[in-house]
Scaffold this motif. Sequence first.
Motif, short mmCIF file in Angstrom:
data_model
loop_
_atom_site.label_atom_id
_atom_site.label_comp_id
_atom_site.label_asym_id
_atom_site.label_seq_id
_atom_site.Cartn_x
_atom_site.Cartn_y
_atom_site.Cartn_z
N THR A 1 0.80 -1.22 0.00
CA THR A 1 0.00 0.00 0.00
C THR A 1 0.84 1.27 0.00
O THR A 1 0.31 2.36 -0.24
CB THR A 1 -0.93 0.04 1.22
OG1 THR A 1 -0.13 0.02 2.42
CG2 THR A 1 -1.86 -1.17 1.22
N SER B 1 -0.61 2.84 -7.33
CA SER B 1 -1.89 2.38 -7.88
C SER B 1 -1.65 1.25 -8.86
O SER B 1 -0.55 1.07 -9.37
CB SER B 1 -2.61 3.54 -8.57
OG SER B 1 -2.05 3.78 -9.84
N ASP B 2 -2.72 0.53 -9.17
CA ASP B 2 -2.63 -0.58 -10.11
C ASP B 2 -2.29 -0.10 -11.52
O ASP B 2 -1.78 -0.86 -12.34
CB ASP B 2 -3.95 -1.35 -10.14
CG ASP B 2 -4.22 -2.09 -8.84
OD1 ASP B 2 -3.27 -2.23 -8.06
OD2 ASP B 2 -5.37 -2.48 -8.60
N ARG C 1 0.97 -6.16 -8.69
CA ARG C 1 0.38 -5.25 -9.68
C ARG C 1 0.99 -5.46 -11.06
O ARG C 1 0.57 -4.81 -12.02
CB ARG C 1 0.61 -3.80 -9.25
CG ARG C 1 -0.14 -3.39 -7.98
CD ARG C 1 0.03 -1.88 -7.74
NE ARG C 1 -0.73 -1.44 -6.59
CZ ARG C 1 -0.27 -1.39 -5.34
NH1 ARG C 1 0.97 -1.78 -5.10
NH2 ARG C 1 -1.03 -0.98 -4.35
N SER D 1 1.23 7.02 -8.81
CA SER D 1 1.31 7.03 -7.35
C SER D 1 0.91 8.41 -6.86
O SER D 1 1.10 9.41 -7.55
CB SER D 1 2.72 6.68 -6.86
OG SER D 1 3.62 7.74 -7.09
N SER D 2 0.35 8.47 -5.68
CA SER D 2 -0.09 9.72 -5.09
C SER D 2 0.72 10.01 -3.84
O SER D 2 1.20 9.10 -3.16
CB SER D 2 -1.58 9.65 -4.73
OG SER D 2 -1.81 8.57 -3.83
#
Length: 981
Positions: A45, A63-64, A488, A68-69
């Motif tokens: 995560t 993210s998948d 992923r 990315s954040s």
Amino acid sequence: MRRFVCFCLSLVAASASFSASAQLPTYTLFESDPVQPIALSPDGTKLFAVNTQEGRLEVRGPSDLGSSSKVASVPVGMEPVSVAVRSNDEVWVVNHLSDSVSIVDVSADPPVVTRTLLVGDEPRGIVFAGPGGNLAFIATAHRGQNTPWPDGDFDTPGTGRADVWVFDANNLDSGSPGSSLGGDPVTVINLFGDRPRALAASPDGSTVYAAVYRSGNKTVPVSEGNVCDNPGACVVQGTVYPGGRPDPVIGYCSNDLNEACDSNSDCATNNCIQRETGLIVGYNEASGNYEDELGRNWDPAIRFSLPDYDVFEINANASPVPVEVASGRVAGVGTILFNMIVNPANQKLYVTNTEANNRVRFEGACDYESEFGPKSSGDPCSVRGNLHRARVTVVDAVGAVTPRHLNKHLNYDVATPPSEKAKSVGQPLDMAISSDGATLYVAGFGSNGIAIYDTGQLENDTFVPDAANIISGSGIEGPIGLALDEARGLLWILASRSAANIYSYNLSTGAIRTAGSWNNPEPDAVVDGRKFLYDTQLTSSNGEAACGACHLFGDMDDESWDLGDPDVTPFVNSNPRPSSFEFPLLGLLPPNQPFDALKGPMTTQSLRGMDNHGPMHWRGDRTGAPVDGLDENAAFLAFNPAFPGLIGRDEGEIDPADMQAFADFSLALTYPPNPIRNLDNSLSASAAAGESLYNGEITDRVANCNGCHVLDRAAGFFGSAGATTFENETMEFKVPHLRNAYQKVGMFGIAPTDFFPDAPGIDQGPQVRGTGFLHDGSVATVFDFLRADVFSTSVGGNNSVSDTEARNLERFIMEFDTNLAPAVGQQTTVTANTGASMIARADFLIQRAESTYFTNGALGAVPECDLIAKGVVDGTQRGWVYDPSGNTFDSDDDSDPDAPWTRNSLISAAQQAGNAVTFTCVPPGSGERMGIDRDLDGNLDQQDMNDCSVGRITPERRSSLTVTLAIMGLGLGLMRRRRRA
């Protein structure tokens, strides 16, 4: 309207703040090398990456889709180079310049540093292993003010210079929690090597592997004094040596510098002058001797042995503490060892490395062969384009070593076509491996790509280099870290020279996506010029090596190279000489001799600290003369011929504008603080006595030490003022600075010569290095150098420098000033569990920020450091910078009702439950940026959380801004002053 008002206010605030400290740089370039800079949390995560330039841990949400954040940006220590994940809630960050490890609670909101561990000098690698995976192993150099052996036993032969600190993550203190200033290690394992870098653990955590960084390759420089003047054998100080230098032996006619010669008959009138030099020998495993290229035995000149241990095995499950496995020492892995990874399927260890080709003499195009005849069949005639070969070495369970050359497609004897260059991997660093052990990903830092290998083919050497198997493009430059996200189907790539910082590579589709970026505080000149040090595709024609192959991250490779060029015409040496004002006898030294083609072995010099030190290289043969012999910018530009002549750039020199960009970057490189000098910047008693002699009576018959090795902090001279002198050598050399002497310790044993007649000549046994001091690295220790017959404490030389005096001088040189005070980088964390020792350390750092004893080049007296405080108070990430004039801390919030904070109020807040504050000494001038205004936009960090931010203002944009403000009647008169003695 609101945004416009904020913008105008931001301009004024930024300019006013900058004008107050216009002479101090807001960023200091150390160029620390990344080791394990990216990692994924066990649950996938969170993605963690070190932001080395800003001293932060960047936390991203992957993210998948491969984006990315931002989750958080956590201030840690100075120059973080590695991150290791202990659990989903906790990560450890290794801070290279701070000599510390930050323990970060990433489950907190916001994430926060809860503890700072203090370790040995220049920590690099980290890994968790042992029972339950709760033991942290940290690789450091064997020295440092936070260790029981701050001087690193620099005068003790046969001592390991590599340490692995081991902490129990569940029990960091031997007493109550927080009772120890820097934590209490379970043990510190000393390894017989010089500075470790990478660590790796077996999948079950039972074994930890430690790799020596600049390990060497069993090559040793032989002193010129042991090399015969003529081809036949000779006797030196009672020992028989096999002969002189191998051909070609080229000189110049004393009456005509343009006429090369190898005998007097070549000169019409005056003599053929041939400089005598040393040579480089290498250990022959088959014969058991140190041999030159002619196969001659030079064992009598080598008074020590080099086991050349590269990788060490540690039993992480040993009870009561982990121990080195005596049988687990592996040699022959490589010269420079970067990273390691264990194949989970077969337990084999993979090591990215480069192998130095320094047994081969000369650079250049080898035209001399037509005049002097070819070398033996198959022998290369120069190292042009063939400096350090990029490799992955495989080590199996029984210690068998099989190096694999990643660029085996290259033919070094012919020009490389672009199609072949595209297959090359330059300076391999980090690796990632699939869970089934079948696929290995290797980050080609220099070649701007990630190479993919079938591990079976890699192990049996059946792989075929192919550009189709290299992930590149999409702006990826300088990949330094890899994290495989098989859940992923992604490979996360951390890049150091790209516009973005993180990229993702889709393992199925091959798609590359920009995945995130963060603020970079570096001036544009640093960003623009960096690629010319590292980029193997840009600066060489075969794509394998660049300047950074030897000048590792702007520093050294600890090897000696013989890079004369027999095809070069001798040229005039017009370098300045030391001033004879104070020591008139300096004026009686003979005039400079010309620079000739053959210069003999010389150790790789650091690119750090070149600014303000005049002509470059050991001979000073890269110079701005005759216009300005002390112009270091012109001297650096004179290195451009090295691109075609040494790196092997068939297209020729790089564009002059690019070379200027390279110079701007390189001249910004800075030495770290001396790790041996006391943290309060004082000298030990022995070093103080040495300083008195250094500045006192004449010690080499014409001057004292400072007469040549000028230490003048106000002028920015740290052992050299850029002058050239003669010290009974066969040619003149530039007087070298002394800031990195402590880095060259580890070779003991020297054979007597006529220059060193009193050398004991006793075999000192196994040592960790094959190079020491002097230009060629042939002098084992500073003490040995000071026993040369030229040194005395009277003009007539009747009073030899005593052993005690030599030891005192040696210690002073080991504790020598660098550009920064020793306190820079030091830190401590205060929490509710803090003991008295942490409070005392915080007070000590306040004292260093108040001290102005230390001087920093042309800036004169400046604070030893700026003191910042970063942490979480009452659920908010906060920052402060110390103001010595008011003995208070300015905060990062211009609406803060508690500002300015006192020492007591800040300590008290840090000790409240749930709070934590880390105090760090940072370079003078960096405090505002690192403490309260991250992007130097004039809006403090708390205000930047609102929509009133104008973004980053770089120093270049700030210069333009100054012009605008001057037109507005707000001229600030920002001028860069530079003083030269």
